[in-house]
Design an enzyme around this catalytic site. Structure first.
Site, PDB file in Angstrom:
ATOM      1  N   ASP A  71      -0.371  -3.370 -10.081  1.00  8.05           N
ATOM      2  CA  ASP A  71       0.032  -3.760  -8.729  1.00  8.05           C
ATOM      3  C   ASP A  71       1.043  -2.757  -8.194  1.00  8.05           C
ATOM      4  OD1 ASP A  71      -0.303  -5.911  -6.649  1.00  8.05           O
ATOM      5  OD2 ASP A  71       1.869  -5.687  -6.729  1.00  8.05           O
TER       6      ASP A  71
HETATM    7  C1  LIG Z   1       1.635   3.630  -1.360  1.00  5.85           C
HETATM    8  C2  LIG Z   1       0.158   3.795  -1.615  1.00  5.85           C
HETATM    9  C3  LIG Z   1      -0.660   2.731  -1.928  1.00  5.85           C
HETATM   10  N1  LIG Z   1      -2.001   2.900  -2.139  1.00  5.85           N
HETATM   11  C4  LIG Z   1      -2.885   1.751  -2.457  1.00  5.85           C
HETATM   12  C5  LIG Z   1      -3.055   1.504  -3.956  1.00  5.85           C
HETATM   13  C6  LIG Z   1      -3.551   0.071  -3.995  1.00  5.85           C
HETATM   14  O1  LIG Z   1      -4.981   0.075  -3.893  1.00  5.85           O
HETATM   15  C7  LIG Z   1      -2.944  -0.542  -2.733  1.00  5.85           C
HETATM   16  C8  LIG Z   1      -1.866  -1.533  -3.086  1.00  5.85           C
HETATM   17  O2  LIG Z   1      -2.419  -2.800  -3.215  1.00  5.85           O
HETATM   18  P1  LIG Z   1      -2.562  -3.580  -4.592  1.00  5.85           P
HETATM   19  O3  LIG Z   1      -2.423  -5.040  -4.274  1.00  5.85           O
HETATM   20  O4  LIG Z   1      -1.645  -3.008  -5.630  1.00  5.85           O
HETATM   21  O5  LIG Z   1      -4.052  -3.271  -5.072  1.00  5.85           O
HETATM   22  P2  LIG Z   1      -5.443  -3.590  -4.372  1.00  5.85           P
HETATM   23  O6  LIG Z   1      -5.420  -4.952  -3.721  1.00  5.85           O
HETATM   24  O7  LIG Z   1      -5.844  -2.434  -3.495  1.00  5.85           O
HETATM   25  O8  LIG Z   1      -6.437  -3.587  -5.599  1.00  5.85           O
HETATM   26  P3  LIG Z   1      -6.540  -4.627  -6.844  1.00  5.85           P
HETATM   27  O9  LIG Z   1      -5.497  -5.709  -6.659  1.00  5.85           O
HETATM   28  O10 LIG Z   1      -7.939  -5.176  -6.787  1.00  5.85           O
HETATM   29  O11 LIG Z   1      -6.296  -3.775  -8.052  1.00  5.85           O
HETATM   30  O12 LIG Z   1      -2.373   0.535  -1.971  1.00  5.85           O
HETATM   31  C9  LIG Z   1      -2.574   4.153  -2.062  1.00  5.85           C
HETATM   32  O13 LIG Z   1      -3.799   4.302  -2.250  1.00  5.85           O
HETATM   33  N2  LIG Z   1      -1.777   5.235  -1.772  1.00  5.85           N
HETATM   34  C10 LIG Z   1      -0.437   5.123  -1.547  1.00  5.85           C
HETATM   35  O14 LIG Z   1       0.234   6.146  -1.287  1.00  5.85           O
END
Ligand SMILES: Cc1cn([C@H]2C[C@H](O)[C@@H](COP(=O)(O)OP(=O)(O)OP(=O)(O)O)O2)c(=O)[nH]c1=O
Length: 191
Positions: A71
């Protein structure tokens, strides 16, 4: 070739990062309530949510594979910024991040014979952003499903003056910490 683990994630970024270090994996998306508890500290929050994702995945499927979940949250002034609901929400978040530094917390949870957890904390500094730029950035679609409404691996790279910590952690899966956990579970990246 057999998968080495089950990735409990719908995030294409997490799968890409695992592929980058050569880990063969299957994917299972899990859906949990990601609302922070009142007064919950950022580190405790991301650790709890990552642990809930791996636990729900294990409870929902019969597998012998270790289960990995993560997360990622953006933390600014101690406040947890998740994914933006709409343009207005993204404007609020990106205006808050503009011209200053914030933290990105990424927790990893690995369940095999034991439950192993790790936390990565990075610091990211944004240059000042204009309102017009924020709106134009939203319209590219990139911020829609990202914590803090930006993607370090995408167009937002031009907003970022500096980062201290873990690029892969900001992107969603800190690979240094992940490799350490995998090693505890008997999966070595570089044998
Ligand atoms: C800050 C940042 C976040 N992110 C993304 C990563 C995560 O996919 C998302 C954060 O949300 P999360 O809730 O961590 O993950 P998710 O809902 O996308 O996936 P899952 O719970 O099914 O594993 O933001 C980037 O891709 N680049 C960035 O620079």
């Amino acid at each position: 070739m057999h998968p080495q683990l089950l990735l409990a994630s719908a995030s294409p970024r997490r799968s890409e990062l695992l592929k980058q270090i050569g880990i063969r994996h299957s994917i299972m998306a899990v859906d949990i309530d990601e609302t922070p508890w009142p007064g919950e500290a950022p580190a405790a929050y991301v650790e709890r949510v990552a642990a809930e994702k791996s636990a729900l995945c294990l409870a929902s499927t019969a597998t012998d594979l270790p289960v990995l979940a993560a997360d990622t949250s953006v933390i600014c002034d101690g406040r947890i910024l998740g994914k933006p609901d709409d343009l207005q929400h993204a404007i609020e978040m990106l205006s808050q991040l503009s011209g200053r530094k914030h933290q990105v917390y990424s927790a990893v949870s690995l369940r095999g014979e034991q439950h192993w957890q790790a936390l990565s904390v990075s610091e990211v500094r944004f240059r000042p952003l204009s309102h017009q730029e924020i709106v134009a950035y939203w319209q590219t679609g990139e911020p829609h499903d990202k914590a803090g409404a930006y993607a370090i691996q995408g167009l937002a790279s031009v907003f970022i003056e500096s980062i201290t910590g873990s690029f892969s952690g900001v992107m969603g899966l800190p690979l240094f910490e992940t490799a350490q956990l995998l090693s505890l579970a008997g999966i070595d990246i570089i044998p």
